[in-house]
Write a protein that holds these residues in place. Structure first.
Motif, PDB file in Angstrom:
ATOM      1  N   PHE A 141     -18.585  35.968 110.121  1.00  0.00           N
ATOM      2  CA  PHE A 141     -18.121  36.899 111.152  1.00  0.00           C
ATOM      3  C   PHE A 141     -17.173  37.911 110.522  1.00  0.00           C
ATOM      4  O   PHE A 141     -15.960  37.768 110.574  1.00  0.00           O
ATOM      5  CB  PHE A 141     -17.456  36.133 112.306  1.00  0.00           C
ATOM      6  N   GLN A 142     -17.779  38.907 109.901  1.00  0.00           N
ATOM      7  CA  GLN A 142     -17.025  39.902 109.143  1.00  0.00           C
ATOM      8  C   GLN A 142     -15.923  40.549 109.979  1.00  0.00           C
ATOM      9  O   GLN A 142     -14.787  40.635 109.554  1.00  0.00           O
ATOM     10  CB  GLN A 142     -17.974  41.006 108.652  1.00  0.00           C
ATOM     11  N   ARG A 143     -16.293  41.003 111.177  1.00  0.00           N
ATOM     12  CA  ARG A 143     -15.345  41.810 111.947  1.00  0.00           C
ATOM     13  C   ARG A 143     -14.074  41.047 112.268  1.00  0.00           C
ATOM     14  O   ARG A 143     -12.966  41.540 112.079  1.00  0.00           O
ATOM     15  CB  ARG A 143     -16.017  42.317 113.212  1.00  0.00           C
ATOM     16  N   GLU A 144     -14.225  39.808 112.745  1.00  0.00           N
ATOM     17  CA  GLU A 144     -13.054  39.033 113.167  1.00  0.00           C
ATOM     18  C   GLU A 144     -12.168  38.617 111.990  1.00  0.00           C
ATOM     19  O   GLU A 144     -10.952  38.542 112.128  1.00  0.00           O
ATOM     20  CB  GLU A 144     -13.484  37.759 113.916  1.00  0.00           C
ATOM     21  N   TYR A 145     -12.784  38.329 110.850  1.00  0.00           N
ATOM     22  CA  TYR A 145     -12.003  37.705 109.766  1.00  0.00           C
ATOM     23  C   TYR A 145     -11.829  38.578 108.528  1.00  0.00           C
ATOM     24  O   TYR A 145     -11.303  38.134 107.520  1.00  0.00           O
ATOM     25  CB  TYR A 145     -12.659  36.366 109.391  1.00  0.00           C
ATOM     26  N   LYS A 146     -12.246  39.833 108.642  1.00  0.00           N
ATOM     27  CA  LYS A 146     -12.188  40.731 107.483  1.00  0.00           C
ATOM     28  C   LYS A 146     -10.789  40.819 106.870  1.00  0.00           C
ATOM     29  O   LYS A 146     -10.620  40.748 105.666  1.00  0.00           O
ATOM     30  CB  LYS A 146     -12.673  42.116 107.932  1.00  0.00           C
TER      31      LYS A 146
ATOM     32  N   LEU B 223      -8.331  38.691 107.005  1.00  0.00           N
ATOM     33  CA  LEU B 223      -7.884  37.449 106.373  1.00  0.00           C
ATOM     34  C   LEU B 223      -8.520  37.302 104.989  1.00  0.00           C
ATOM     35  O   LEU B 223      -7.870  36.885 104.033  1.00  0.00           O
ATOM     36  CB  LEU B 223      -8.234  36.242 107.259  1.00  0.00           C
ATOM     37  N   ILE B 224      -9.788  37.693 104.880  1.00  0.00           N
ATOM     38  CA  ILE B 224     -10.477  37.670 103.585  1.00  0.00           C
ATOM     39  C   ILE B 224      -9.808  38.671 102.641  1.00  0.00           C
ATOM     40  O   ILE B 224      -9.601  38.408 101.464  1.00  0.00           O
ATOM     41  CB  ILE B 224     -11.978  38.031 103.759  1.00  0.00           C
ATOM     42  N   LYS B 225      -9.449  39.826 103.198  1.00  0.00           N
ATOM     43  CA  LYS B 225      -8.788  40.857 102.387  1.00  0.00           C
ATOM     44  C   LYS B 225      -7.464  40.299 101.845  1.00  0.00           C
ATOM     45  O   LYS B 225      -7.103  40.541 100.692  1.00  0.00           O
ATOM     46  CB  LYS B 225      -8.542  42.109 103.240  1.00  0.00           C
ATOM     47  N   TYR B 226      -6.758  39.523 102.676  1.00  0.00           N
ATOM     48  CA  TYR B 226      -5.499  38.933 102.211  1.00  0.00           C
ATOM     49  C   TYR B 226      -5.739  37.957 101.059  1.00  0.00           C
ATOM     50  O   TYR B 226      -4.997  37.937 100.071  1.00  0.00           O
ATOM     51  CB  TYR B 226      -4.741  38.227 103.352  1.00  0.00           C
TER      52      TYR B 226
ATOM     53  N   LYS C 112       1.560  40.976 101.843  1.00  0.00           N
ATOM     54  CA  LYS C 112       2.130  40.521 103.110  1.00  0.00           C
ATOM     55  C   LYS C 112       1.652  41.388 104.273  1.00  0.00           C
ATOM     56  O   LYS C 112       1.397  40.898 105.375  1.00  0.00           O
ATOM     57  CB  LYS C 112       3.657  40.573 103.007  1.00  0.00           C
ATOM     58  N   GLU C 113       1.516  42.669 103.995  1.00  0.00           N
ATOM     59  CA  GLU C 113       1.104  43.623 105.031  1.00  0.00           C
ATOM     60  C   GLU C 113      -0.271  43.241 105.602  1.00  0.00           C
ATOM     61  O   GLU C 113      -0.471  43.232 106.815  1.00  0.00           O
ATOM     62  CB  GLU C 113       1.052  45.011 104.396  1.00  0.00           C
ATOM     63  N   THR C 114      -1.205  42.911 104.725  1.00  0.00           N
ATOM     64  CA  THR C 114      -2.556  42.522 105.160  1.00  0.00           C
ATOM     65  C   THR C 114      -2.489  41.237 105.977  1.00  0.00           C
ATOM     66  O   THR C 114      -3.141  41.092 107.010  1.00  0.00           O
ATOM     67  CB  THR C 114      -3.477  42.299 103.937  1.00  0.00           C
ATOM     68  N   PHE C 115      -1.675  40.294 105.500  1.00  0.00           N
ATOM     69  CA  PHE C 115      -1.536  39.008 106.188  1.00  0.00           C
ATOM     70  C   PHE C 115      -1.016  39.212 107.611  1.00  0.00           C
ATOM     71  O   PHE C 115      -1.556  38.674 108.578  1.00  0.00           O
ATOM     72  CB  PHE C 115      -0.590  38.092 105.405  1.00  0.00           C
ATOM     73  N   LEU C 116       0.040  40.007 107.736  1.00  0.00           N
ATOM     74  CA  LEU C 116       0.649  40.237 109.051  1.00  0.00           C
ATOM     75  C   LEU C 116      -0.288  41.002 109.980  1.00  0.00           C
ATOM     76  O   LEU C 116      -0.302  40.775 111.183  1.00  0.00           O
ATOM     77  CB  LEU C 116       1.987  40.960 108.912  1.00  0.00           C
ATOM     78  N   LYS C 117      -1.081  41.888 109.403  1.00  0.00           N
ATOM     79  CA  LYS C 117      -2.062  42.623 110.226  1.00  0.00           C
ATOM     80  C   LYS C 117      -3.044  41.638 110.846  1.00  0.00           C
ATOM     81  O   LYS C 117      -3.408  41.756 112.010  1.00  0.00           O
ATOM     82  CB  LYS C 117      -2.819  43.634 109.359  1.00  0.00           C
ATOM     83  N   TYR C 118      -3.480  40.681 110.040  1.00  0.00           N
ATOM     84  CA  TYR C 118      -4.420  39.686 110.577  1.00  0.00           C
ATOM     85  C   TYR C 118      -3.733  38.852 111.654  1.00  0.00           C
ATOM     86  O   TYR C 118      -4.241  38.700 112.753  1.00  0.00           O
ATOM     87  CB  TYR C 118      -4.962  38.768 109.479  1.00  0.00           C
ATOM     88  N   LEU C 119      -2.563  38.315 111.313  1.00  0.00           N
ATOM     89  CA  LEU C 119      -1.862  37.405 112.221  1.00  0.00           C
ATOM     90  C   LEU C 119      -1.518  38.082 113.550  1.00  0.00           C
ATOM     91  O   LEU C 119      -1.736  37.522 114.625  1.00  0.00           O
ATOM     92  CB  LEU C 119      -0.588  36.892 111.533  1.00  0.00           C
TER      93      LEU C 119
ATOM     94  N   CYS D 268      -2.664  30.413 115.432  1.00  0.00           N
ATOM     95  CA  CYS D 268      -3.611  30.880 114.414  1.00  0.00           C
ATOM     96  C   CYS D 268      -3.549  29.927 113.211  1.00  0.00           C
ATOM     97  O   CYS D 268      -2.920  30.229 112.199  1.00  0.00           O
ATOM     98  CB  CYS D 268      -3.253  32.308 114.018  1.00  0.00           C
ATOM     99  N   PHE D 269      -4.212  28.775 113.358  1.00  0.00           N
ATOM    100  CA  PHE D 269      -4.114  27.751 112.309  1.00  0.00           C
ATOM    101  C   PHE D 269      -4.730  28.196 110.987  1.00  0.00           C
ATOM    102  O   PHE D 269      -4.271  27.809 109.925  1.00  0.00           O
ATOM    103  CB  PHE D 269      -4.758  26.442 112.784  1.00  0.00           C
ATOM    104  N   GLU D 270      -5.759  29.044 111.061  1.00  0.00           N
ATOM    105  CA  GLU D 270      -6.379  29.457 109.791  1.00  0.00           C
ATOM    106  C   GLU D 270      -5.439  30.330 108.957  1.00  0.00           C
ATOM    107  O   GLU D 270      -5.423  30.238 107.733  1.00  0.00           O
ATOM    108  CB  GLU D 270      -7.728  30.145 110.019  1.00  0.00           C
ATOM    109  N   ALA D 271      -4.602  31.148 109.634  1.00  0.00           N
ATOM    110  CA  ALA D 271      -3.625  31.954 108.880  1.00  0.00           C
ATOM    111  C   ALA D 271      -2.621  31.023 108.205  1.00  0.00           C
ATOM    112  O   ALA D 271      -2.232  31.224 107.056  1.00  0.00           O
ATOM    113  CB  ALA D 271      -2.909  32.935 109.797  1.00  0.00           C
ATOM    114  N   GLY D 272      -2.225  29.965 108.933  1.00  0.00           N
ATOM    115  CA  GLY D 272      -1.308  28.980 108.349  1.00  0.00           C
ATOM    116  C   GLY D 272      -1.920  28.290 107.149  1.00  0.00           C
ATOM    117  O   GLY D 272      -1.265  28.105 106.111  1.00  0.00           O
ATOM    118  N   ALA D 273      -3.199  27.925 107.280  1.00  0.00           N
ATOM    119  CA  ALA D 273      -3.873  27.212 106.180  1.00  0.00           C
ATOM    120  C   ALA D 273      -3.987  28.090 104.935  1.00  0.00           C
ATOM    121  O   ALA D 273      -3.729  27.643 103.814  1.00  0.00           O
ATOM    122  CB  ALA D 273      -5.258  26.751 106.635  1.00  0.00           C
ATOM    123  N   ILE D 274      -4.348  29.351 105.133  1.00  0.00           N
ATOM    124  CA  ILE D 274      -4.488  30.265 103.991  1.00  0.00           C
ATOM    125  C   ILE D 274      -3.119  30.548 103.367  1.00  0.00           C
ATOM    126  O   ILE D 274      -2.964  30.591 102.145  1.00  0.00           O
ATOM    127  CB  ILE D 274      -5.189  31.582 104.417  1.00  0.00           C
TER     128      ILE D 274
END
Length: 227
Positions: A144-149, A151-154, A160-167, A196-202
């Protein structure tokens, strides 16, 4: 209890948790009594798995001890591996992320991984949660590219900027999820917490410095620092 959720009260979660337990018992009793047609048994088992997952997340929201949550989650993994339908990507990512964050033992982790690999949407992101940089799935294999793009970019750029954008965009990006806006339902208790457990895991996988994220909405800070 130290409440982790700020949207609802402890009394709300007490009631929600009691309600889910009661529903699980009812389904379990029906299964035990043999009153359910064989072809419906897998459906009922899956219903129990969903209810138990919501229950575990609600306990986290309420402020229950992470050790207790871990014990309950380990039992859930056994049930998922034996009887679960792993066709829903978002649920699979959540299970993988919780398994890693809660530090379940490696045998159980690998058993869960094998089970989730049965899904057609198993991809690099879920595998990265399980294995980190040891994953040999192609980084471009994302279901699911759109939803998780972001997080993959992070994972790729580690900023940090990319991470916070996702979160911070996580909730809005799940407009089509069954739990979206559940806190607004006044008629039924459907809300179990937004995490957002996946952000925590990454973040945990990559050693993200998150000292200033203790009160960040959706971020399961103390679970990231468990163990």
């Amino acid at each position: 209890y130290y409440m982790r959720d700020s949207i609802r009260t402890k009394a709300y979660f007490d009631e929600f948790i009691a309600q889910e337990k009661e529903r699980i018992c009812k389904f379990q009793d029906k299964l035990n009594s043999g009153s359910i047609d064989d072809e419906r048994v897998p459906l009922i088992n899956n219903k129990i798995i969903y209810l138990k997952t919501d229950l575990i997340i609600a306990k986290y929201s309420r402020g229950d001890s992470i050790n207790d949550i871990k014990n309950e989650f380990e039992e859930l993994i056994d049930m998922v591996c034996e009887k679960g339908d792993v066709s829903i990507y978002e649920d699979n990512l959540c299970l993988a992320s919780l398994a890693y964050l809660l530090g379940v033992n490696s045998d159980k982790m690998m058993r869960l991984r094998s089970k989730l690999m049965e899904s057609e949407t198993y991809d690099y992101l879920i595998d990265f949660v399980f294995l980190g940089s040891e994953s040999d799935i192609d980084i471009n294999k994302i279901s699911f590219q759109r939803e998780y793009k972001k997080l993959i970019k992070y994972i790729d750029d580690r900023t940090k900027e990319t991470f916070l954008k996702y979160l911070r965009g996580w909730y809005r990006s799940h407009l089509h999820s069954s739990w979206y806006d559940s806190h607004k339902n006044e008629k039924f208790k459907l809300y179990f917490g937004y995490w957002c457990f996946e952000a925590g895991a990454i973040a945990k996988r990559l050693g993200f410095i998150d000292d200033d994220l203790k009160n960040e909405q959706y971020y399961p800070y103390d679970m990231v620092h468990f163990n």
